[in-house]
Design a protein around this motif. Structure first.
Motif, PDB file in Angstrom:
ATOM      1  N   ASP A  68       0.846  -1.191   0.000  1.00  0.00           N
ATOM      2  CA  ASP A  68       0.000   0.000   0.000  1.00  0.00           C
ATOM      3  C   ASP A  68       0.881   1.240   0.000  1.00  0.00           C
ATOM      4  O   ASP A  68       1.661   1.446   0.932  1.00  0.00           O
ATOM      5  CB  ASP A  68      -0.919   0.001   1.225  1.00  0.00           C
ATOM      6  CG  ASP A  68      -1.865   1.191   1.231  1.00  0.00           C
ATOM      7  OD1 ASP A  68      -2.353   1.566   0.151  1.00  0.00           O
ATOM      8  OD2 ASP A  68      -2.116   1.738   2.318  1.00  0.00           O
ATOM      9  N   VAL A  69       0.760   2.059  -1.026  1.00  0.00           N
ATOM     10  CA  VAL A  69       1.524   3.307  -1.111  1.00  0.00           C
ATOM     11  C   VAL A  69       0.731   4.460  -0.508  1.00  0.00           C
ATOM     12  O   VAL A  69       1.245   5.236   0.287  1.00  0.00           O
ATOM     13  CB  VAL A  69       1.912   3.597  -2.570  1.00  0.00           C
ATOM     14  CG1 VAL A  69       2.603   4.954  -2.703  1.00  0.00           C
ATOM     15  CG2 VAL A  69       2.841   2.494  -3.095  1.00  0.00           C
ATOM     16  N   TRP A  70      -0.526   4.573  -0.900  1.00  0.00           N
ATOM     17  CA  TRP A  70      -1.423   5.544  -0.277  1.00  0.00           C
ATOM     18  C   TRP A  70      -2.859   5.094  -0.476  1.00  0.00           C
ATOM     19  O   TRP A  70      -3.168   4.379  -1.421  1.00  0.00           O
ATOM     20  CB  TRP A  70      -1.219   6.957  -0.842  1.00  0.00           C
ATOM     21  CG  TRP A  70      -1.664   7.140  -2.274  1.00  0.00           C
ATOM     22  CD1 TRP A  70      -0.929   6.919  -3.399  1.00  0.00           C
ATOM     23  CD2 TRP A  70      -2.959   7.588  -2.732  1.00  0.00           C
ATOM     24  NE1 TRP A  70      -1.672   7.187  -4.526  1.00  0.00           N
ATOM     25  CE2 TRP A  70      -2.921   7.602  -4.152  1.00  0.00           C
ATOM     26  CE3 TRP A  70      -4.130   7.967  -2.081  1.00  0.00           C
ATOM     27  CZ2 TRP A  70      -4.015   7.994  -4.927  1.00  0.00           C
ATOM     28  CZ3 TRP A  70      -5.228   8.353  -2.859  1.00  0.00           C
ATOM     29  CH2 TRP A  70      -5.154   8.372  -4.261  1.00  0.00           C
ATOM     30  N   SER A  71      -3.729   5.510   0.424  1.00  0.00           N
ATOM     31  CA  SER A  71      -5.144   5.157   0.348  1.00  0.00           C
ATOM     32  C   SER A  71      -5.964   6.236   1.033  1.00  0.00           C
ATOM     33  O   SER A  71      -5.531   6.806   2.036  1.00  0.00           O
ATOM     34  CB  SER A  71      -5.422   3.809   1.034  1.00  0.00           C
ATOM     35  OG  SER A  71      -4.727   2.752   0.427  1.00  0.00           O
ATOM     36  N   THR A  72      -7.154   6.511   0.522  1.00  0.00           N
ATOM     37  CA  THR A  72      -8.047   7.432   1.213  1.00  0.00           C
ATOM     38  C   THR A  72      -8.446   6.831   2.562  1.00  0.00           C
ATOM     39  O   THR A  72      -8.592   5.621   2.705  1.00  0.00           O
ATOM     40  CB  THR A  72      -9.308   7.711   0.381  1.00  0.00           C
ATOM     41  OG1 THR A  72      -9.951   6.478   0.065  1.00  0.00           O
ATOM     42  CG2 THR A  72      -8.956   8.439  -0.904  1.00  0.00           C
ATOM     43  N   GLY A  73      -8.564   7.684   3.546  1.00  0.00           N
ATOM     44  CA  GLY A  73      -8.929   7.252   4.887  1.00  0.00           C
ATOM     45  C   GLY A  73      -7.765   6.817   5.742  1.00  0.00           C
ATOM     46  O   GLY A  73      -7.947   6.514   6.917  1.00  0.00           O
ATOM     47  N   ALA A  74      -6.565   6.793   5.175  1.00  0.00           N
ATOM     48  CA  ALA A  74      -5.368   6.399   5.918  1.00  0.00           C
ATOM     49  C   ALA A  74      -4.394   7.567   5.966  1.00  0.00           C
ATOM     50  O   ALA A  74      -4.381   8.412   5.065  1.00  0.00           O
ATOM     51  CB  ALA A  74      -4.699   5.192   5.258  1.00  0.00           C
ATOM     52  N   PRO A  75      -3.549   7.643   6.999  1.00  0.00           N
ATOM     53  CA  PRO A  75      -2.547   8.711   7.032  1.00  0.00           C
ATOM     54  C   PRO A  75      -1.585   8.592   5.858  1.00  0.00           C
ATOM     55  O   PRO A  75      -1.202   7.488   5.453  1.00  0.00           O
ATOM     56  CB  PRO A  75      -1.821   8.470   8.363  1.00  0.00           C
ATOM     57  CG  PRO A  75      -2.768   7.648   9.184  1.00  0.00           C
ATOM     58  CD  PRO A  75      -3.512   6.787   8.208  1.00  0.00           C
ATOM     59  N   ALA A  76      -1.196   9.710   5.298  1.00  0.00           N
ATOM     60  CA  ALA A  76      -0.188   9.709   4.246  1.00  0.00           C
ATOM     61  C   ALA A  76       1.176   9.401   4.850  1.00  0.00           C
ATOM     62  O   ALA A  76       1.504   9.858   5.953  1.00  0.00           O
ATOM     63  CB  ALA A  76      -0.151  11.051   3.544  1.00  0.00           C
ATOM     64  N   VAL A 123       1.761   9.719  -7.414  1.00  0.00           N
ATOM     65  CA  VAL A 123       1.337  10.909  -6.688  1.00  0.00           C
ATOM     66  C   VAL A 123       1.925  12.131  -7.375  1.00  0.00           C
ATOM     67  O   VAL A 123       3.135  12.186  -7.635  1.00  0.00           O
ATOM     68  CB  VAL A 123       1.816  10.874  -5.220  1.00  0.00           C
ATOM     69  CG1 VAL A 123       1.361  12.124  -4.479  1.00  0.00           C
ATOM     70  CG2 VAL A 123       1.315   9.634  -4.506  1.00  0.00           C
ATOM     71  N   SER A 124       1.082  13.133  -7.684  1.00  0.00           N
ATOM     72  CA  SER A 124       1.524  14.388  -8.296  1.00  0.00           C
ATOM     73  C   SER A 124       0.863  15.544  -7.555  1.00  0.00           C
ATOM     74  O   SER A 124      -0.356  15.556  -7.363  1.00  0.00           O
ATOM     75  CB  SER A 124       1.142  14.413  -9.784  1.00  0.00           C
ATOM     76  OG  SER A 124       1.389  15.688 -10.365  1.00  0.00           O
ATOM     77  N   MET A 125       1.653  16.527  -7.144  1.00  0.00           N
ATOM     78  CA  MET A 125       1.127  17.648  -6.364  1.00  0.00           C
ATOM     79  C   MET A 125       0.442  18.688  -7.234  1.00  0.00           C
ATOM     80  O   MET A 125       0.897  19.003  -8.338  1.00  0.00           O
ATOM     81  CB  MET A 125       2.262  18.335  -5.599  1.00  0.00           C
ATOM     82  CG  MET A 125       1.781  19.478  -4.709  1.00  0.00           C
ATOM     83  SD  MET A 125       3.120  20.396  -3.936  1.00  0.00           S
ATOM     84  CE  MET A 125       2.164  21.477  -2.857  1.00  0.00           C
ATOM     85  N   LEU A 126      -0.663  19.249  -6.755  1.00  0.00           N
ATOM     86  CA  LEU A 126      -1.207  20.493  -7.272  1.00  0.00           C
ATOM     87  C   LEU A 126      -0.432  21.598  -6.567  1.00  0.00           C
ATOM     88  O   LEU A 126      -0.647  21.878  -5.384  1.00  0.00           O
ATOM     89  CB  LEU A 126      -2.702  20.601  -6.975  1.00  0.00           C
ATOM     90  CG  LEU A 126      -3.666  19.799  -7.876  1.00  0.00           C
ATOM     91  CD1 LEU A 126      -3.510  18.293  -7.666  1.00  0.00           C
ATOM     92  CD2 LEU A 126      -5.104  20.217  -7.612  1.00  0.00           C
ATOM     93  N   VAL A 127       0.517  22.211  -7.283  1.00  0.00           N
ATOM     94  CA  VAL A 127       1.577  22.953  -6.598  1.00  0.00           C
ATOM     95  C   VAL A 127       1.141  24.292  -6.017  1.00  0.00           C
ATOM     96  O   VAL A 127       1.842  24.859  -5.173  1.00  0.00           O
ATOM     97  CB  VAL A 127       2.813  23.141  -7.507  1.00  0.00           C
ATOM     98  CG1 VAL A 127       3.375  21.799  -7.925  1.00  0.00           C
ATOM     99  CG2 VAL A 127       2.492  23.996  -8.715  1.00  0.00           C
ATOM    100  N   ASN A 128      -0.004  24.830  -6.435  1.00  0.00           N
ATOM    101  CA  ASN A 128      -0.524  26.045  -5.812  1.00  0.00           C
ATOM    102  C   ASN A 128      -1.527  25.702  -4.716  1.00  0.00           C
ATOM    103  O   ASN A 128      -2.634  26.247  -4.651  1.00  0.00           O
ATOM    104  CB  ASN A 128      -1.172  26.955  -6.859  1.00  0.00           C
ATOM    105  CG  ASN A 128      -0.141  27.737  -7.648  1.00  0.00           C
ATOM    106  OD1 ASN A 128       0.911  28.102  -7.134  1.00  0.00           O
ATOM    107  ND2 ASN A 128      -0.438  27.986  -8.918  1.00  0.00           N
ATOM    108  N   THR A 129      -1.134  24.772  -3.847  1.00  0.00           N
ATOM    109  CA  THR A 129      -1.925  24.388  -2.683  1.00  0.00           C
ATOM    110  C   THR A 129      -0.958  24.065  -1.548  1.00  0.00           C
ATOM    111  O   THR A 129       0.259  24.032  -1.738  1.00  0.00           O
ATOM    112  CB  THR A 129      -2.793  23.136  -2.948  1.00  0.00           C
ATOM    113  OG1 THR A 129      -1.931  22.001  -3.147  1.00  0.00           O
ATOM    114  CG2 THR A 129      -3.688  23.326  -4.164  1.00  0.00           C
TER     115      THR A 129
END
Length: 221
Positions: free
Chosen positions: A61-69, A127-133
């Motif tokens: 598991d790399v990332w999942s909704t509902g879990a800590p990043a 995973v890719s960031m929305l950089v203006n956030t």
């Protein structure tokens, strides 16, 4: 790890829906080459960072909704730091390769493209960031690699690791240019509520509605 090419086409800019465009056909367990194209379809001025990419087993598991990043996912979601992501996940059990896909941000209508070798049935997370956030990202969660071409329209997620103060002092993108400045938050990954206009982000300029990225995965040999 064998990465044949990384390309970023730049034009400075939650749900998941898969649209199969070519029928699957089993080709056994041999290696195949896949091309990934990430198109920025965000309605606002939200460049997407180069992607942290992990190719892994079904049990990882790399990332999942509902879990800590994880700290590695947070490194991208907060600061677009793909190097930390790749270095961390390359040492995680079950991860077959981890790397940074693309070399520059993709603005509105821009794309990030890269290729890699893997076996059919491996999973890809990115995973890719929305950089203006503060800590918004988009990506894929353990998508199974298949024959043919698959298209995923993906929304934005909140990593839950930094408060959405929307202050330029905490934003690494063009709005602020301030990476590695923290306003910690102990949350979990959730669909992102969007830009609220509380400080230096203008919802009319930096906000979005619906999907923010269209991700195409194509088996090319």
């Amino acid at each position: 790890m064998k990465i044949r090419r990384m390309i970023a086409a730049v034009a400075v800019t939650g749900g998941l829906a898969a649209v199969p465009t070519v029928a699957d056909a089993d080709f056994g367990g041999r290696q195949a080459t896949y091309r990934v194209t990430i198109e920025n379809v965000a309605s606002g001025f939200q460049p997407l960072s180069p992607a942290g990419v992990a190719v892994h087993s079904r049990w990882t598991d790399v990332w999942s909704t509902g879990a800590p990043a994880t700290n590695a996912v947070a490194a991208i979601a907060e600061d677009a730091n793909g190097g930390v992501f790749a270095d961390t996940y390359s040492q995680v059990h079950g991860v077959k390769q981890a790397f940074v896909g693309g070399g520059a941000p993709a603005g509105p209508g821009g794309t990030i493209e890269f290729e890699f070798d893997a076996r059919r049935g491996d999973r890809i997370s990115l995973v890719s960031m929305l950089v203006n956030t503060n800590d918004a990202f988009t990506g894929l969660d353990a998508v199974k690699l298949r024959n043919g071409t698959r298209v995923y329209e993906v929304g934005a997620y909140d990593a839950g690791t930094e408060a959405n103060n929307e202050s330029a002092s905490h934003i690494p993108g063009p709005v602020g240019g301030n990476a590695f400045v923290r306003d910690p938050e102990g949350g979990v990954v959730t669909p992102h509520p969007g830009v609220m206009g509380g400080a230096d982000l203008d919802p009319a300029v930096h906000g979005w509605e619906g999907p923010v990225a269209k991700i195409t995965i194509e088996r090319i040999d």
